[in-house]
Design a protein around this motif. Sequence first.
Motif, PDB file in Angstrom:
ATOM      1  N   ASP A 118      51.924  16.909  10.089  1.00  0.00           N
ATOM      2  CA  ASP A 118      53.001  16.341   9.169  1.00  0.00           C
ATOM      3  C   ASP A 118      53.127  14.836   8.705  1.00  0.00           C
ATOM      4  O   ASP A 118      52.969  14.240   7.699  1.00  0.00           O
ATOM      5  CB  ASP A 118      54.339  17.012   9.210  1.00  0.00           C
ATOM      6  N   LYS A 119      53.131  14.408   9.994  1.00  0.00           N
ATOM      7  CA  LYS A 119      53.269  12.723   9.720  1.00  0.00           C
ATOM      8  C   LYS A 119      52.490  12.097  10.765  1.00  0.00           C
ATOM      9  O   LYS A 119      52.145  12.594  11.927  1.00  0.00           O
ATOM     10  CB  LYS A 119      54.732  12.348  10.322  1.00  0.00           C
TER      11      LYS A 119
ATOM     12  N   ARG B  34      48.251  17.473   6.643  1.00  0.00           N
ATOM     13  CA  ARG B  34      48.482  18.610   5.479  1.00  0.00           C
ATOM     14  C   ARG B  34      48.602  17.851   4.332  1.00  0.00           C
ATOM     15  O   ARG B  34      48.810  16.779   4.109  1.00  0.00           O
ATOM     16  CB  ARG B  34      49.937  19.260   6.075  1.00  0.00           C
ATOM     17  N   SER B  35      48.546  18.612   3.125  1.00  0.00           N
ATOM     18  CA  SER B  35      48.581  18.260   1.882  1.00  0.00           C
ATOM     19  C   SER B  35      49.712  17.268   1.461  1.00  0.00           C
ATOM     20  O   SER B  35      49.640  16.322   0.843  1.00  0.00           O
ATOM     21  CB  SER B  35      48.608  19.473   0.980  1.00  0.00           C
ATOM     22  N   ASP B  36      50.867  17.569   1.911  1.00  0.00           N
ATOM     23  CA  ASP B  36      52.036  16.849   1.943  1.00  0.00           C
ATOM     24  C   ASP B  36      52.619  15.994   3.025  1.00  0.00           C
ATOM     25  O   ASP B  36      53.607  15.537   3.177  1.00  0.00           O
ATOM     26  CB  ASP B  36      53.244  17.870   1.690  1.00  0.00           C
TER      27      ASP B  36
ATOM     28  N   LYS C 238      52.525  12.717   5.528  1.00  0.00           N
ATOM     29  CA  LYS C 238      52.709  11.123   5.244  1.00  0.00           C
ATOM     30  C   LYS C 238      52.116  10.281   6.428  1.00  0.00           C
ATOM     31  O   LYS C 238      52.159  10.603   7.792  1.00  0.00           O
ATOM     32  CB  LYS C 238      54.126  10.887   5.013  1.00  0.00           C
TER      33      LYS C 238
ATOM     34  N   GLN D  57      52.671   5.284  -1.222  1.00  0.00           N
ATOM     35  CA  GLN D  57      54.034   5.825  -1.897  1.00  0.00           C
ATOM     36  C   GLN D  57      55.135   4.708  -2.084  1.00  0.00           C
ATOM     37  O   GLN D  57      55.917   4.807  -2.834  1.00  0.00           O
ATOM     38  CB  GLN D  57      54.361   7.225  -0.957  1.00  0.00           C
TER      39      GLN D  57
ATOM     40  N   VAL E  76      50.225   8.645   1.261  1.00  0.00           N
ATOM     41  CA  VAL E  76      50.224  10.072   1.203  1.00  0.00           C
ATOM     42  C   VAL E  76      48.811  10.304   0.356  1.00  0.00           C
ATOM     43  O   VAL E  76      48.133   9.640   0.070  1.00  0.00           O
ATOM     44  CB  VAL E  76      51.240  10.847  -0.033  1.00  0.00           C
ATOM     45  N   LYS E  77      48.188  11.836   0.697  1.00  0.00           N
ATOM     46  CA  LYS E  77      47.006  12.014   0.048  1.00  0.00           C
ATOM     47  C   LYS E  77      47.079  12.146  -1.404  1.00  0.00           C
ATOM     48  O   LYS E  77      47.881  12.381  -2.067  1.00  0.00           O
ATOM     49  CB  LYS E  77      46.622  13.486   0.505  1.00  0.00           C
TER      50      LYS E  77
END
Length: 165
Positions: free
Chosen positions: A80-81, A106-108, A110, A148, A163-164
């Motif tokens: 996730d991070k 993951r897609s979201d 950071k 971001q 971010v991606k």
Amino acid sequence: LLLENMNIQDGDTIADIGAGSGYHVFKMAAQAEKGLVYAVDIQEEMLAEISRKMANRGVTNVRPVKGSEKSVNLPENSVDKVLFVDVYHEISFPKELMTSLYSAMRSDGKLFLIEYRAEDATVPIKEIHKMSVDQAVKEMSAAGFRLQENIANLPWQHCMVFVKE
């Protein structure tokens, strides 16, 4: 301030790339009690120190991971991070390493890139250990990330959040 910037949640899976002896690892693990912190480093001595601290402190949500110069060696779509503290500028193979990291995130997810500000001559660090926002954006963009935000609350460092794409 850095950990506040990361907004760590109880169940987060976090990767500290270049974890060293675990300074940030154990602080993050305490905040993500139901989550997991991957402590990634290329030095066996650092991973041994993290394992020793885990045993002494009874910490069970940290996983030491032997990375390489070209891979973070993390499972795909698992993080996730991600935290890089004053280490990205030291990477010998940034393209390969960031490709590996991109897959692990993951897609979201950071990515928190912490580097000494090259734009600020008053930061008492050698130039070779600094990065500008422009340089970071260029390199992260090539790896599939976009800036971001740049949180400007650290005394000497950028806290760039990527971010991606």
